[in-house]
Design a protein around this motif. Sequence first.
Motif, mmCIF file in Angstrom:
data_model
loop_
_atom_site.group_PDB
_atom_site.id
_atom_site.type_symbol
_atom_site.label_atom_id
_atom_site.label_comp_id
_atom_site.label_asym_id
_atom_site.label_seq_id
_atom_site.Cartn_x
_atom_site.Cartn_y
_atom_site.Cartn_z
ATOM 1 N N THR A 261 17.264 9.050 33.102
ATOM 2 C CA THR A 261 17.770 10.343 33.569
ATOM 3 C C THR A 261 19.120 10.612 32.941
ATOM 4 O O THR A 261 19.970 9.724 32.870
ATOM 5 N N SER A 262 19.306 11.826 32.467
ATOM 6 C CA SER A 262 20.638 12.254 32.063
ATOM 7 C C SER A 262 20.856 13.662 32.624
ATOM 8 O O SER A 262 20.066 14.112 33.469
ATOM 9 N N TYR A 263 21.873 14.332 32.130
ATOM 10 C CA TYR A 263 22.226 15.619 32.745
ATOM 11 C C TYR A 263 22.629 16.647 31.705
ATOM 12 O O TYR A 263 23.428 16.357 30.806
ATOM 13 N N ASN A 264 22.071 17.849 31.809
ATOM 14 C CA ASN A 264 22.655 18.987 31.122
ATOM 15 C C ASN A 264 23.975 19.282 31.820
ATOM 16 O O ASN A 264 24.050 19.259 33.047
ATOM 17 N N VAL A 265 24.999 19.540 31.015
ATOM 18 C CA VAL A 265 26.288 19.897 31.607
ATOM 19 C C VAL A 265 26.582 21.349 31.235
ATOM 20 O O VAL A 265 26.494 21.732 30.059
ATOM 21 N N ILE A 266 26.899 22.147 32.258
ATOM 22 C CA ILE A 266 26.997 23.591 32.071
ATOM 23 C C ILE A 266 28.339 24.090 32.571
ATOM 24 O O ILE A 266 28.793 23.707 33.656
ATOM 25 N N GLY A 267 28.980 24.886 31.726
ATOM 26 C CA GLY A 267 30.232 25.510 32.134
ATOM 27 C C GLY A 267 30.114 27.013 31.951
ATOM 28 O O GLY A 267 29.521 27.479 30.980
ATOM 29 N N GLU A 268 30.649 27.779 32.900
ATOM 30 C CA GLU A 268 30.479 29.232 32.803
ATOM 31 C C GLU A 268 31.788 29.956 33.110
ATOM 32 O O GLU A 268 32.491 29.609 34.072
ATOM 33 N N PHE A 269 32.103 30.945 32.292
ATOM 34 C CA PHE A 269 33.103 31.940 32.648
ATOM 35 C C PHE A 269 32.338 33.126 33.225
ATOM 36 O O PHE A 269 31.499 33.730 32.534
ATOM 37 N N THR A 270 32.610 33.436 34.471
ATOM 38 C CA THR A 270 31.814 34.434 35.183
ATOM 39 C C THR A 270 32.216 35.850 34.775
ATOM 40 O O THR A 270 33.405 36.166 34.700
ATOM 41 N N GLY A 271 31.223 36.674 34.524
ATOM 42 C CA GLY A 271 31.474 38.052 34.114
ATOM 43 C C GLY A 271 31.989 38.915 35.263
ATOM 44 O O GLY A 271 31.744 38.624 36.436
ATOM 45 N N SER A 272 32.677 39.993 34.907
ATOM 46 C CA SER A 272 33.287 40.857 35.931
ATOM 47 C C SER A 272 32.329 41.910 36.467
ATOM 48 O O SER A 272 32.361 42.244 37.643
ATOM 49 N N GLU A 273 31.446 42.430 35.617
ATOM 50 C CA GLU A 273 30.563 43.524 36.052
ATOM 51 C C GLU A 273 29.134 43.086 36.337
ATOM 52 O O GLU A 273 28.512 43.544 37.290
ATOM 53 N N GLY A 315 40.788 37.994 29.188
ATOM 54 C CA GLY A 315 40.400 38.306 30.561
ATOM 55 C C GLY A 315 38.887 38.256 30.698
ATOM 56 O O GLY A 315 38.162 38.007 29.727
ATOM 57 N N LYS A 316 38.424 38.478 31.909
ATOM 58 C CA LYS A 316 36.994 38.359 32.189
ATOM 59 C C LYS A 316 36.185 39.289 31.296
ATOM 60 O O LYS A 316 36.547 40.452 31.087
ATOM 61 N N THR A 317 35.077 38.772 30.772
ATOM 62 C CA THR A 317 34.139 39.612 30.039
ATOM 63 C C THR A 317 33.203 40.296 31.052
ATOM 64 O O THR A 317 33.111 39.872 32.203
ATOM 65 N N LYS A 318 32.529 41.362 30.615
ATOM 66 C CA LYS A 318 31.640 42.097 31.528
ATOM 67 C C LYS A 318 30.512 41.207 32.046
ATOM 68 O O LYS A 318 30.169 41.211 33.225
ATOM 69 N N TYR A 455 32.010 37.042 22.802
ATOM 70 C CA TYR A 455 32.771 38.153 23.368
ATOM 71 C C TYR A 455 31.980 39.455 23.268
ATOM 72 O O TYR A 455 31.868 40.223 24.249
ATOM 73 N N MET A 456 31.435 39.735 22.093
ATOM 74 C CA MET A 456 30.786 41.031 21.874
ATOM 75 C C MET A 456 29.457 41.140 22.614
ATOM 76 O O MET A 456 29.142 42.187 23.193
ATOM 77 N N ALA A 457 28.687 40.058 22.621
ATOM 78 C CA ALA A 457 27.415 40.099 23.349
ATOM 79 C C ALA A 457 27.666 40.239 24.856
ATOM 80 O O ALA A 457 26.888 40.887 25.572
ATOM 81 N N ALA A 458 28.774 39.659 25.309
ATOM 82 C CA ALA A 458 29.095 39.739 26.743
ATOM 83 C C ALA A 458 29.672 41.094 27.137
ATOM 84 O O ALA A 458 29.591 41.500 28.300
ATOM 85 N N ASN A 459 30.243 41.797 26.171
ATOM 86 C CA ASN A 459 30.947 43.042 26.485
ATOM 87 C C ASN A 459 30.270 44.317 25.989
ATOM 88 O O ASN A 459 30.790 45.418 26.234
ATOM 89 N N ALA A 460 29.163 44.191 25.283
ATOM 90 C CA ALA A 460 28.510 45.385 24.716
ATOM 91 C C ALA A 460 28.208 46.387 25.836
ATOM 92 O O ALA A 460 27.903 46.012 26.976
ATOM 93 N N LYS A 461 28.309 47.667 25.488
ATOM 94 C CA LYS A 461 28.106 48.746 26.478
ATOM 95 C C LYS A 461 26.756 48.600 27.177
ATOM 96 O O LYS A 461 26.677 48.609 28.410
ATOM 97 N N THR A 462 25.719 48.420 26.383
ATOM 98 C CA THR A 462 24.397 48.148 26.974
ATOM 99 C C THR A 462 23.982 46.733 26.619
ATOM 100 O O THR A 462 24.286 46.233 25.540
#
Lengths: 467, 467
Positions: A261-273, A315-318, A455-462
């Motif tokens: 057994t091993s582990y995926n390790v996951i870190g996240e910056f949470t989006g604002s919107e 700052g927070k991404t969308k 940054y751009m994929a997280a912040n794109a308008k759509t």
Amino acid sequence: MNNRFIMVLLSTFLSVLTLNSAQAKSDNFSTQQLTDVEQIKQQALTSDLAWDLVESLTTEVGPRMPGTPGDKAGVAWAVAKFNAMGFDKVWTEPATFPKWIRYSESAAVISPSPQKLHITALGNSISTPKEGIQAEVIEFQTLDELESAPESAAKGKIVFINYQMNRDRDGNGYGPAVQARSRGAVVAAQKGAVGYVMRSVSTAHHRFAHTGGSHYKEGVTKIVSSAISNADADQLHRLVALGEPVTININVQAQSMGEGTSYNVIGEFTGSEFPQEHVLIGGHLDSWDLGTGALDDGAGVAITMAAAKLAHSKGKTKRSIRVVLFAAEEFGLWGAKAYVKANEKNLKHIVAAAESDFGADKIWAIESNVDASALPVVRDIAKAMASLNVEHIGKNTARGGPDLIPFRPFNIPAFRLAQDGTDYFNYHHTADDTLDKIDPEKLRQNVATYAVFAYMAANAKTRILGK
Amino acid sequence: MNNRFIMVLLSTFLSVLTLNSAQAKSDNFSTQQLTDVEQIKQQALTSDLAWDLVESLTTEVGPRMPGTPGDKAGVAWAVAKFNAMGFDKVWTEPATFPKWIRYSESAAVISPSPQKLHITALGNSISTPKEGIQAEVIEFQTLDELESAPESAAKGKIVFINYQMNRDRDGNGYGPAVQARSRGAVVAAQKGAVGYVMRSVSTAHHRFAHTGGSHYKEGVTKIVSSAISNADADQLHRLVALGEPVTININVQAQSMGEGTSYNVIGEFTGSEFPQEHVLIGGHLDSWDLGTGALDDGAGVAITMAAAKLAHSKGKTKRSIRVVLFAAEEFGLWGAKAYVKANEKNLKHIVAAAESDFGADKIWAIESNVDASALPVVRDIAKAMASLNVEHIGKNTARGGPDLIPFRPFNIPAFRLAQDGTDYFNYHHTADDTLDKIDPEKLRQNVATYAVFAYMAANAKTRILGK
């Protein structure tokens, strides 16, 4: 003020000029966002963050073969680093895999001219008897040639496949060559062989054997599965060509140890919107045991951790930015499979995914695999990468890295940030995969590219949709 | 007619033109002789003879450490080849040396982050206990720094010297770096150390440890003497720099076995007018055990054997051409010392001597160490080499190769045919010293240069005298 700082200032200034003329008209990003992108890019190009991460991982942890103490230390390292870097959420998810351990390996020509061979056991290989297995060598140039040989062609012999992989920027030689690694021992056993050794899947001119995954087949006798360095393969070929019988001894001590057994390790910056929606980038945390896993895949781990941090620096991404460090990739994508299983319901929230797992040379191209509606956003992202010498490949058929293979049935928006792999297979899966093989400048270019991407994929308008 | 053949023809034609204008006036050589030189040179540049020799030696014999079965096989190989090549006289002369054998070697970081180190025992090292020697590492940057340390500075520790050799065409980094190899274990023991490990004497970016001779001193405790690869030295340095104790284990199993015997192998083409007088060229037949001794010194063996054959291809030379393949060079020039002792009365008959023992890269210069009366002949020889891109260094202070060191008290006319050594210490004394490191084109240029040298020194109107 040193020269480098002046260059950076100048470069930023020129970038902003370019931006004002070329990109300010984007429908997908605000002017402020495009300015942010340029600043993030420049920041990445002067940042030592990724270098510090990969130096720390390869030095303070070292080799990280799934199921070993090094693997466990790698998981602890990743959790601690994510926390220290200020990621909003940090967690692990378990992944199981068939555990296998290498104890020792050696080989030698016994006759006509006694000499050592540099060999490595392929992953999953059985052990030989303690004194090794000793037999005459029979050489084939390809797996096909072995498959076409008569049933008893290799009876009582050690099969040697001498196939030389092709060198190319895109790594196209790997697929054809890896067949003999994956299935060679099975086909050899079917022809009556008592052992299997292949020329390494390698473009190197150095005397390192390359390990890698191999498999057995139910109902077919298991024989030792191994690879020798290119220099040793040349030598064995010359000896066989002399026309007299060539006898070698292969001694591999290894063990399959049931489920690990091993582990995926996951870190996240949470989006604002749209916090559920997320960019997924990452690499794999495990490595083979021979080297310290610097190129494969300490670099990918460091590049994507650093890029997420930089993408979040305004700052927070969308949307959220999630870094997934997959477990047990080398043994068969076990972490990725577990991730897909555990997160199946949330895969639809991935707005862009890319894995960095092809070394640390420069990224020369971006390719997408997305719904047509997202292509304008992709073009804007590619435009922002142009100053990093990243081309846009418009085919829109990207497959992402190895750990994204289990994601394919879910049609996520996948991207390939294509690294130059010309030299990658000089080091891949060898003891020579160490930190000194990473060029800090090239590493920064990778971080800049991934930071722009995240940054751009997280912040794109759509949001970007998959096909 | 293929392109290469046309090039050779054209080159010969141009050489003859050059010859007619520039060299026909020589007082030391007839026009016919100068024409012969041009033809020999061109013949050498298209000959596979040296390649075939070094391929055969490194493949059919392999490693040739003094006193091993490979060494014995090397002697038999050389006798057979000299005979097959039609040398007029072929004989052996015994040389004794302190025999030493390597059984196994391994090392690992025990804490803080367990991982293997790529290590090799230095020649003459004692064994560790069976479980290895385990202790904290104390790092020094140079041998001087260790020598300046207080008496008990290394008490109970393993000394690590991290000196990085300089890379240069003329190999000038070797001398300073090799001090730590030769004497490091003695100085470390004097400071109370229980083991000694050094950064390899190496310019490589690959993970091979470089072996080489080392010595103990009567009255000083013998401790294990070893070297790790550059990549491992970097790693150990980083670990030590973290500031916590670093513990490693070194396990070397080796044995000193009293006196061994090997043989200088000598082949001679006898001169027509002054058979006693002779040109002496050669290399050393032995090698370290890790690689197959291709660059060190299979190349030198092959270059000089082939050159003698080609120099003799126009018929008997006036003076003899003798090729000496020295025994046990790696253990301390034992073959050369025995040769000088056995042939002391005949050393005055040497009209020119040069050893090829610096790899297989191109020769870029010739330098002599001869009586002033011989300088016109030397200038003619250098002129004949100019089309091979060989410069003439006029200092007249050449020292010849390592095996010519014992000849120095006898003031023989020594020459340096200086090879480009920029990359030599990437491979020197490693497992990576294999045939694929030799470039056949560069090998031919070496043969051409040595053939010109041997022919002209053997045929000069007046003999070359030493200082």
